[in-house]
Write a protein that holds these residues in place. Sequence first.
Motif, short mmCIF file in Angstrom:
data_model
loop_
_atom_site.label_atom_id
_atom_site.label_comp_id
_atom_site.label_asym_id
_atom_site.label_seq_id
_atom_site.Cartn_x
_atom_site.Cartn_y
_atom_site.Cartn_z
N PHE A 390 0.86 -1.17 0.00
CA PHE A 390 0.00 0.00 0.00
C PHE A 390 0.90 1.23 0.00
CE2 PHE A 390 -2.60 -3.38 1.69
CZ PHE A 390 -3.85 -3.14 1.13
N SER A 391 0.85 1.98 -1.07
CA SER A 391 1.67 3.19 -1.20
C SER A 391 0.73 4.38 -1.28
CB SER A 391 2.55 3.10 -2.45
OG SER A 391 3.40 4.22 -2.52
N THR A 392 0.61 5.07 -0.18
CA THR A 392 -0.35 6.16 -0.02
C THR A 392 -0.32 7.12 -1.21
OG1 THR A 392 0.01 6.01 2.36
CG2 THR A 392 -1.09 7.97 1.54
N CYS A 393 -1.50 7.41 -1.74
CA CYS A 393 -1.68 8.35 -2.85
C CYS A 393 -0.93 7.89 -4.10
CB CYS A 393 -1.24 9.76 -2.46
SG CYS A 393 -2.03 10.38 -0.97
N PHE A 394 -0.69 6.58 -4.20
CA PHE A 394 0.04 6.00 -5.32
C PHE A 394 1.41 6.65 -5.51
CE2 PHE A 394 -4.47 5.27 -6.32
CZ PHE A 394 -4.46 3.89 -6.45
N GLY A 395 2.03 7.03 -4.38
CA GLY A 395 3.35 7.65 -4.51
C GLY A 395 3.97 8.01 -3.19
N ALA A 396 3.77 7.19 -2.15
CA ALA A 396 4.23 7.52 -0.80
C ALA A 396 5.71 7.89 -0.72
CB ALA A 396 3.92 6.37 0.15
N PRO A 397 6.61 7.21 -1.46
CA PRO A 397 8.04 7.54 -1.31
C PRO A 397 8.39 8.97 -1.71
CG PRO A 397 7.77 5.42 -2.40
CD PRO A 397 6.43 6.07 -2.36
N PHE A 398 7.47 9.66 -2.42
CA PHE A 398 7.80 10.97 -2.95
C PHE A 398 6.97 12.09 -2.35
CE2 PHE A 398 7.33 7.73 -6.43
CZ PHE A 398 8.62 7.23 -6.33
N LEU A 399 6.19 11.79 -1.30
CA LEU A 399 5.25 12.77 -0.76
C LEU A 399 5.70 13.25 0.62
CD1 LEU A 399 1.90 11.00 -1.71
CD2 LEU A 399 3.22 12.66 -3.05
N PRO A 400 6.24 14.46 0.70
CA PRO A 400 6.74 14.95 2.00
C PRO A 400 5.63 15.34 2.98
CG PRO A 400 7.77 16.10 0.14
CD PRO A 400 6.59 15.36 -0.40
N LEU A 401 4.47 15.72 2.48
CA LEU A 401 3.39 16.20 3.34
C LEU A 401 2.47 15.04 3.76
CD1 LEU A 401 2.49 19.40 1.28
CD2 LEU A 401 3.97 19.25 3.30
N PRO A 402 1.65 15.23 4.79
CA PRO A 402 0.71 14.18 5.20
C PRO A 402 -0.21 13.78 4.06
CG PRO A 402 0.85 15.85 6.90
CD PRO A 402 1.60 16.39 5.71
N ALA A 403 -0.53 12.50 3.97
CA ALA A 403 -1.36 11.98 2.88
C ALA A 403 -2.71 12.67 2.80
CB ALA A 403 -1.55 10.48 3.06
N THR A 404 -3.28 13.02 3.95
CA THR A 404 -4.60 13.64 3.95
C THR A 404 -4.59 15.00 3.25
OG1 THR A 404 -4.08 14.45 6.18
CG2 THR A 404 -5.43 12.47 6.02
N ARG A 405 -3.44 15.65 3.21
CA ARG A 405 -3.34 16.95 2.51
C ARG A 405 -3.60 16.74 1.01
NH1 ARG A 405 0.13 21.54 3.10
NH2 ARG A 405 -0.55 23.11 1.59
N TYR A 406 -2.98 15.72 0.44
CA TYR A 406 -3.17 15.44 -0.99
C TYR A 406 -4.60 14.92 -1.26
CZ TYR A 406 1.93 15.68 -0.73
OH TYR A 406 3.22 16.07 -0.49
N ALA A 407 -5.12 14.09 -0.34
CA ALA A 407 -6.47 13.53 -0.52
C ALA A 407 -7.52 14.64 -0.47
CB ALA A 407 -6.74 12.47 0.54
N GLU A 408 -7.35 15.57 0.43
CA GLU A 408 -8.30 16.69 0.52
C GLU A 408 -8.31 17.49 -0.78
OE1 GLU A 408 -6.92 18.83 3.88
OE2 GLU A 408 -7.71 17.39 5.35
N MET A 409 -7.14 17.69 -1.35
CA MET A 409 -7.06 18.45 -2.60
C MET A 409 -7.73 17.68 -3.75
SD MET A 409 -3.23 20.12 -2.35
CE MET A 409 -3.56 21.58 -3.34
N LEU A 410 -7.52 16.36 -3.77
CA LEU A 410 -8.17 15.55 -4.80
C LEU A 410 -9.69 15.60 -4.65
CD1 LEU A 410 -8.22 13.50 -7.13
CD2 LEU A 410 -7.93 11.69 -5.42
#
Length: 528
Positions: A390-410
């Motif tokens: 399971f790689s959060t947001c289909f790119g966990a190794p490259f995401l410095p911010l919390p996953a929920t930040r990207y999910a909220e934007m999506l």
Amino acid sequence: MNSVHIPNDLSQLLEGSNVHIQLSVPQLVEKILSRNEGVLTSTGAISVSTGKYTGRSPQDKFIVQEESIKDKIDWGHSNQPISADVFNSLLQKVLDYLKQKNELFVFKGFAGADKKTQLPIQIINEYAWHNLFAHQLFIRPSDEELMTHTPGFTIISAPNFKADPMIDGTKSETFIIISFEQRTIIIGGTEYAGEIKKAIFSIMNYLLPENNIFSMHCSANVGVEGDVALFFGLSGTGKTTLSADPKRRLIGDDEHGWSSTGVFNIEGGCYAKTINLSREKEPQIFDAIHFGSVLENVVLNPVTRIADYDDSSLTENTRAAYPIYAIDNVILPSIAGHPNTIVFLTADAFGVLPPISKLTREQALYHFLSGYTSKLAGTERGVTSPEATFSTCFGAPFLPLPATRYAEMLGEKILEHNATVFLVNTGWTGGEYGVGIRMKLSYTRAMVQAAIEGELNHVETVKDDIFGLHIPLHIAGVPDEVLQPSKTWADPQAYEEKAKELAGKFRENFKKFTKVPAEIEVEGGPVA
């Protein structure tokens, strides 16, 4: 995004007579050949070997724990903290090492096709072929832009400089360290060029959201009527292959931003996997590999220098780097409008997820946060066969911010632009890995085409009993039984057991998200 800090020793390094700045592709090819860094293939591409590291080293990647960013970074396995003292000490050692080199190579360019938020970057390389890689992968400046180019971020790559973990505070001889305050990234101990590419992606995944732009690990293309499609997924799930559609213009194959005006490519080139590549299956990628392209770890016939893309003796993670305009059907500059269709790609090694399913908004955010796929052989060091991950947001190794930040934007983008979201399984069918078979590319292409053209927006669907996914009953060009994975297994009970096993893994993984609205977990996840 353009504040600059250049260490004094770096300025002195770049003033040396041994430094080649902004060499052309032919000049770099000449340097590569004269320095015995690579050989020419039958198509005129440069072929190189990356030595013992044929994939990324995520365990050796660090972010300097600096005051201005320490409360924003999602510290953990993907974003390991390291002290400024360790970084500064290693930076000085790397600079001292590079001062002794007979030749250094510098590329000045940009990350981000949208000029309003474009980041000027500078890549300093020990190897000429790494500099050619950077020249082809990032956005190349015009002569006019070069005159006023001031780097907002610098990568210093010294593959033959190896750290001493006992002295230097690293985990191994290899290191990839990002300093946001010094706007500098140092890479050492690895020849794998993908580290350069993904280092820039990592910093853009911090900088873009800070400017209210959704950064995405996805490919993108656009139709004749301006309809935009995004393809999210980890390496090897089909982002590059499915976005290189002769009927649609390519925006980019891997990294994008989504602003208030639409999507834009972060890069200026493509970095395609080439294992089992053929003109028949992927003509656009096959024909893009010519003079100026870089092949990594591809085995050649020693006499004819013809690439054997079926040979995985060096690694499964064979690669080709080429400028985006090597693809015939592209949009330049790499900018388009807001997406109509979003596709999540997963290579399911369990063989139980449907080949395509339509997602509700809650399901879209659940599966985006989950980022389930199978890590494919060769993409990272030590991975020799597919592993469920399971790689959060289909790119966990490259995401410095919390996953929920990207999910909220999506989630905001889906609502604002009424985008339709699909989950597509490019992995196994008829059984798990080792028993079943990989989904036929022709089937996947037919399903994706139907999704993008809106043919699946109002078709009859059946709800999956275990995952709650909405599966179309009929798609032109795809046998009906293929659409429902339970019908492809010889043993229905074995299918149900394996499906429930994977559903359990989804639930267990999702427990780590403690600040996600309850309806996403309840309405978006497995139902059995």
